[in-house]
Design a protein around this motif. Structure first.
Motif, PDB file in Angstrom:
ATOM      1  N   ARG A  96       1.994 -17.714 -54.166  1.00  0.00           N
ATOM      2  CA  ARG A  96       0.672 -17.957 -54.100  1.00  0.00           C
ATOM      3  C   ARG A  96       0.442 -18.919 -52.860  1.00  0.00           C
ATOM      4  NH1 ARG A  96      -1.345 -16.233 -58.582  1.00  0.00           N
ATOM      5  NH2 ARG A  96      -0.035 -16.302 -60.508  1.00  0.00           N
ATOM      6  N   ILE A  97       1.392 -20.096 -52.663  1.00  0.00           N
ATOM      7  CA  ILE A  97       1.235 -21.067 -51.640  1.00  0.00           C
ATOM      8  C   ILE A  97       2.382 -20.949 -50.768  1.00  0.00           C
ATOM      9  CG2 ILE A  97       1.339 -23.830 -51.357  1.00  0.00           C
ATOM     10  CD1 ILE A  97       0.300 -23.561 -54.444  1.00  0.00           C
ATOM     11  N   PRO A  98       2.278 -20.793 -49.454  1.00  0.00           N
ATOM     12  CA  PRO A  98       3.519 -20.833 -48.602  1.00  0.00           C
ATOM     13  C   PRO A  98       4.407 -21.827 -48.755  1.00  0.00           C
ATOM     14  CG  PRO A  98       1.412 -20.761 -47.330  1.00  0.00           C
ATOM     15  CD  PRO A  98       0.945 -21.054 -48.767  1.00  0.00           C
ATOM     16  N   VAL A  99       5.739 -21.340 -48.717  1.00  0.00           N
ATOM     17  CA  VAL A  99       7.004 -22.157 -48.397  1.00  0.00           C
ATOM     18  C   VAL A  99       7.542 -21.981 -47.035  1.00  0.00           C
ATOM     19  CG1 VAL A  99       9.245 -22.437 -49.429  1.00  0.00           C
ATOM     20  CG2 VAL A  99       7.451 -21.632 -50.986  1.00  0.00           C
ATOM     21  N   SER A 100       7.511 -23.221 -46.483  1.00  0.00           N
ATOM     22  CA  SER A 100       8.027 -23.207 -44.901  1.00  0.00           C
ATOM     23  C   SER A 100       7.242 -21.951 -44.136  1.00  0.00           C
ATOM     24  CB  SER A 100       9.445 -22.932 -44.775  1.00  0.00           C
ATOM     25  OG  SER A 100      10.158 -23.799 -45.803  1.00  0.00           O
ATOM     26  N   ASN A 101       5.974 -21.970 -44.301  1.00  0.00           N
ATOM     27  CA  ASN A 101       4.675 -21.175 -43.599  1.00  0.00           C
ATOM     28  C   ASN A 101       5.152 -19.920 -43.940  1.00  0.00           C
ATOM     29  OD1 ASN A 101       3.625 -23.223 -42.308  1.00  0.00           O
ATOM     30  ND2 ASN A 101       4.878 -23.447 -40.907  1.00  0.00           N
ATOM     31  N   GLN A 102       5.779 -19.328 -45.005  1.00  0.00           N
ATOM     32  CA  GLN A 102       6.058 -18.279 -45.465  1.00  0.00           C
ATOM     33  C   GLN A 102       5.681 -17.756 -47.053  1.00  0.00           C
ATOM     34  OE1 GLN A 102      10.083 -17.385 -44.949  1.00  0.00           O
ATOM     35  NE2 GLN A 102       9.931 -15.084 -45.766  1.00  0.00           N
ATOM     36  N   ARG A 103       4.938 -16.599 -47.154  1.00  0.00           N
ATOM     37  CA  ARG A 103       4.558 -16.092 -48.483  1.00  0.00           C
ATOM     38  C   ARG A 103       5.222 -15.072 -49.296  1.00  0.00           C
ATOM     39  NH1 ARG A 103      -1.596 -15.750 -49.259  1.00  0.00           N
ATOM     40  NH2 ARG A 103      -0.935 -15.516 -51.285  1.00  0.00           N
ATOM     41  N   ALA A 129       8.907 -21.543 -58.446  1.00  0.00           N
ATOM     42  CA  ALA A 129       8.417 -21.748 -59.858  1.00  0.00           C
ATOM     43  C   ALA A 129       7.710 -20.577 -60.231  1.00  0.00           C
ATOM     44  CB  ALA A 129       7.435 -23.057 -59.904  1.00  0.00           C
ATOM     45  N   PHE A 130       8.083 -20.062 -61.541  1.00  0.00           N
ATOM     46  CA  PHE A 130       7.297 -18.693 -62.030  1.00  0.00           C
ATOM     47  C   PHE A 130       5.768 -18.586 -61.963  1.00  0.00           C
ATOM     48  CE2 PHE A 130       5.321 -16.205 -65.283  1.00  0.00           C
ATOM     49  CZ  PHE A 130       5.876 -14.996 -65.029  1.00  0.00           C
ATOM     50  N   ASP A 131       5.301 -19.619 -62.172  1.00  0.00           N
ATOM     51  CA  ASP A 131       3.695 -19.934 -62.023  1.00  0.00           C
ATOM     52  C   ASP A 131       3.353 -19.926 -60.585  1.00  0.00           C
ATOM     53  OD1 ASP A 131       3.517 -19.978 -64.554  1.00  0.00           O
ATOM     54  OD2 ASP A 131       3.293 -22.316 -64.920  1.00  0.00           O
ATOM     55  N   ASP A 132       4.269 -19.823 -59.438  1.00  0.00           N
ATOM     56  CA  ASP A 132       3.850 -19.866 -58.081  1.00  0.00           C
ATOM     57  C   ASP A 132       3.970 -18.408 -57.547  1.00  0.00           C
ATOM     58  OD1 ASP A 132       3.097 -22.566 -58.215  1.00  0.00           O
ATOM     59  OD2 ASP A 132       5.239 -23.099 -57.024  1.00  0.00           O
TER      60      ASP A 132
END
Length: 142
Positions: A96-103, A129-132
Motif C-alpha cells: 500500500r505504501i512505497p518501500v524505498s520508492n517501490q510498491r 507487515a501483512f496489513d501493508d
C-alpha cells in the motif's frame, strides 16, 4: 448482514475455503474464488453457486450474475495463512505504501514471522507487515 461473512460461512459449511470475493460497482457481478486441499472441480463450483443462489434469494441480496471458480494458477494470497502455506513459491506482491520508492516486489516467498511476510528478492530479504500488503499472487510455473 455482511455479504463477505455470509459467503464465507456458507462455503465453509460446504467444506470450501473462500480465497477471494470480487464485486463490480454496485454489486451487479459477484465473483467468488473457492479452494480445498485436493483442488476444485466444476461440480464443486456448481455446488457452491447453487447454495449461494438460494441463500441470496432468502436474504434478498440483489445481484445480476454470480461466478464461482477456483483461484487459478496465479492464485491470490489474501490471508496470512496463505503466505505460510505457499512458502517457497515465486510471488508478486504490491504494498500500500512505497518501500524505498517501490510498491511492486517479486521473489520467493520465505514465509511469515508473526504478522510479517518475508520475501527473498533479487536484492535480498524484504519484510512487509501483512496489513501493508495490498495484493499478492503466485507466479505460475509452466
Amino acid at each position: 448482514m455482511d455479504l463477505k461473512l455470509l459467503i464465507e460461512k456458507t462455503a465453509e459449511g460446504l467444506g470450501f475455503e473462500v480465497i477471494d470475493i470480487e464485486s463490480s460497482p454496485r454489486g451487479r457481478l459477484l465473483r467468488v474464488f473457492i479452494d480445498k486441499p485436493e483442488g476444485i472441480n466444476v461440480e464443486d463450483c456448481a455446488t457452491v453457486s447453487n447454495q449461494l443462489t438460494r441463500l441470496f434469494e432468502v436474504e434478498n441480496i440483489d445481484y445480476d450474475r454470480l461466478e464461482v471458480s477456483s483461484p487459478g494458477l496465479d492464485r491470490p494470497l489474501t490471508k496470512l495463512a496463505h503466505f505460510e502455506r505457499f512458502a517457497g513459491e515465486e510471488v508478486q506482491l504490491r504494498v500500500r505504501i512505497p518501500v524505498s520508492n517501490q510498491r511492486n516486489f517479486s521473489g520467493t516467498l520465505t514465509g511469515v514471522d508473526g504478522e510479517t511476510v518475508i520475501l527473498e528478492t533479487a536484492t535480498g530479504e524484504q519484510r512487509f507487515a501483512f496489513d501493508d500488503v495490498e495484493r499478492a499472487r503466485i507466479v505460475p510455473k509452466f
